[in-house]
Design a protein around this motif. Structure first.
Motif, mmCIF file in Angstrom:
data_model
loop_
_atom_site.group_PDB
_atom_site.id
_atom_site.type_symbol
_atom_site.label_atom_id
_atom_site.label_comp_id
_atom_site.label_asym_id
_atom_site.label_seq_id
_atom_site.Cartn_x
_atom_site.Cartn_y
_atom_site.Cartn_z
ATOM 1 N N THR A 99 0.843 -1.200 0.000
ATOM 2 C CA THR A 99 0.000 0.000 0.000
ATOM 3 C C THR A 99 0.878 1.250 0.000
ATOM 4 N N LYS B 247 3.968 -11.656 0.280
ATOM 5 C CA LYS B 247 2.895 -12.496 -0.267
ATOM 6 C C LYS B 247 3.493 -13.886 -0.480
ATOM 7 N N ASP C 34 1.630 -2.144 -10.365
ATOM 8 C CA ASP C 34 1.465 -2.767 -9.059
ATOM 9 C C ASP C 34 1.819 -4.244 -9.258
ATOM 10 N N ARG D 191 2.430 -9.258 -7.016
ATOM 11 C CA ARG D 191 2.660 -10.670 -7.384
ATOM 12 C C ARG D 191 3.302 -10.800 -8.769
HETATM 13 C C1 LIG Z 1 -1.389 -7.247 -1.289
HETATM 14 C C2 LIG Z 1 -1.395 -6.337 -2.426
HETATM 15 C C3 LIG Z 1 -0.876 -5.040 -2.315
HETATM 16 C C4 LIG Z 1 -0.290 -4.461 -1.057
HETATM 17 O O1 LIG Z 1 -0.842 -4.830 0.104
HETATM 18 P P1 LIG Z 1 -0.188 -4.556 1.539
HETATM 19 O O2 LIG Z 1 -1.066 -5.379 2.386
HETATM 20 O O3 LIG Z 1 -0.311 -3.104 1.782
HETATM 21 O O4 LIG Z 1 1.231 -5.001 1.517
HETATM 22 C C5 LIG Z 1 -0.881 -4.263 -3.437
HETATM 23 N N1 LIG Z 1 -1.351 -4.722 -4.601
HETATM 24 C C6 LIG Z 1 -1.848 -5.951 -4.749
HETATM 25 C C7 LIG Z 1 -2.312 -6.402 -6.075
HETATM 26 C C8 LIG Z 1 -1.895 -6.800 -3.665
HETATM 27 O O5 LIG Z 1 -2.401 -8.027 -3.807
#
Ligand SMILES: *Cc1c(COP(=O)(O)O)cnc(C)c1O
Length: 352
Positions: free
Chosen positions: A63, A203, A172, A175
């Motif tokens: 985030t 993740k 972003d 993954r």
């Molecule tokens: C998990 C995720 C994030 C970031 O999440 P945080 O919980 O803040 O680390 C950003 N983009 C995607 C696509 C995600 O799945």
């Protein structure tokens, strides 16, 4: 409570392995706000290199990586084009609006994949009436889309179009590792079409905390300022960076196992009449499905599974999400299938 939960809710639930914990315990550290943590510095260099960019900055979460990226690209009153179901829009409290003062122009994709034709008229002319279209963001793999991989040629053409229109490009890539392993296209090949890319270590890679933003040196210098005001300046963060380095060294190729487990899970689910996979085929480590109302609601199924020690995630769209990761194995998939057989064939009146 069961002895061990089988947790398919998210790949964020993974716990550090003994090897990772050792690397964390042994990490050399310093004050990273002074730029003096050697392990953080090593991680930043490593990630920048892996993604083919000049610089990287370690941040506490995906985030924050996305928000910092938006603040480096945009000023208040600017607009960003993004997919209608992207993480940025739905799961980050609209920080782009709340904190960066940026407007979003969402475009409905198919399982998170937009088409170039949908974008072509969206760049606003320079005129005092309009916000300034400044940025396009893409998500790969696409979370709400079902762990979907953006087709590589599409990324090429969207980014080329965006560059022609003077738009900044942010990926972003929480993954991105999964997309790279599933396609064999290295992270840097995906990243080269973007100005900045965010990636997560917490993740599928299994680190306890941390993300990075990569990009040109000048943008990452600005990102340092934005990270600090958001409260993301960390001190002896080398302990966390060591986990991320360990994950990069040991946990990337094994993502293929997660993909194979998701595939098996989907194939087993597809055999139940009461289940509909949506999307029909998993591309990486996520499986989404609907349960027929003839059986019951997603909430009821979630509870029935929980009573058998299995955790899944009901989504706002009325689906159930299951994610494979480091802490679930093939036997856990078999156990889930066995439990589902029992639950779905049970007399309706015994349902919760
Ligand atoms: C998990 C995720 C994030 C970031 O999440 P945080 O919980 O803040 O680390 C950003 N983009 C995607 C696509 C995600 O799945």
């Amino acid at each position: 409570m069961p002895e061990r939960w089988i947790d398919f809710r998210s790949d964020t639930v993974t716990k550090p392995t003994p090897g990772m914990r050792r690397a964390m315990a042994e990490a050399e550290v310093g004050d990273d706000v002074f730029g003096e943590d050697p392990t953080v510095n090593r991680l930043q260099e490593r990630v920048a290199e892996l993604l083919g960019k000049e610089s990287a900055i370690f941040v506490p979460s995906g985030t924050m990586a996305n928000l910092v990226a938006i603040r480096t690209h945009c000023r208040p009153g600017d607009e960003m084009i993004c997919e209608a179901h992207c993480h940025l829009l739905h799961y980050e409290q609209a920080g782009y609006a709340q904190i960066a003062g940026v407007a979003a122009r969402p475009v409905e994709g198919r399982y998170g994949v937009m088409r170039l034709e949908q974008l072509e008229r969206l760049v606003r002319p320079a005129n005092a009436h309009f916000p300034q279209t400044r940025l396009i963001t893409l998500e790969n793999t696409h979370n709400r889309g079902g762990g979907t991989i953006q087709p590589y040629p599409l990324i090429e053409s969207i980014c080329q179009w965006a560059a022609q229109h003077g738009l900044r490009r942010h990926l972003d890539g929480a993954r991105l590792w999964n997309a790279a392993v599933a396609t064999g296209i290295p992270p840097a090949e995906w990243a080269k079409h973007f100005d900045t890319v965010s990636v997560c270590f917490s993740k599928g890679l299994g680190a306890p905390v941390g993300s990075a933003l990569v990009g040109p040196k000048e943008l990452i210098q600005q990102a340092h300022r934005h990270r600090k005001v958001l409260g993301g300046g960390m001190r002896q963060a080398g302990i966390l960076a060591a986990a991320a380095l360990y994950a990069l060294d040991h946990h990337i190729p094994r993502l293929a196992e997660d993909h194979a487990n998701a595939q098996r899970l989907a194939e087993a689910l597809a055999r139940f009449d009461l289940v509909e996979l949506d999307p029909p085929r998993p591309e990486t480590n996520m499986v989404f499905f609907r349960i027929s109302p003839r059986w019951g609601t997603p909430g009821q199924l979630t509870e029935a599974l929980r009573q058998q020690g299995i955790l899944v995630l009901p989504t706002p769209e009325g689906k159930i999400r299951m994610v494979t990761h480091l802490d679930v194995c093939g036997a856990d998939v078999d156990r889930f299938v066995h439990v589902m057989e029992k639950i779905l064939s049970a007399n309706r009146s015994t349902k919760i």
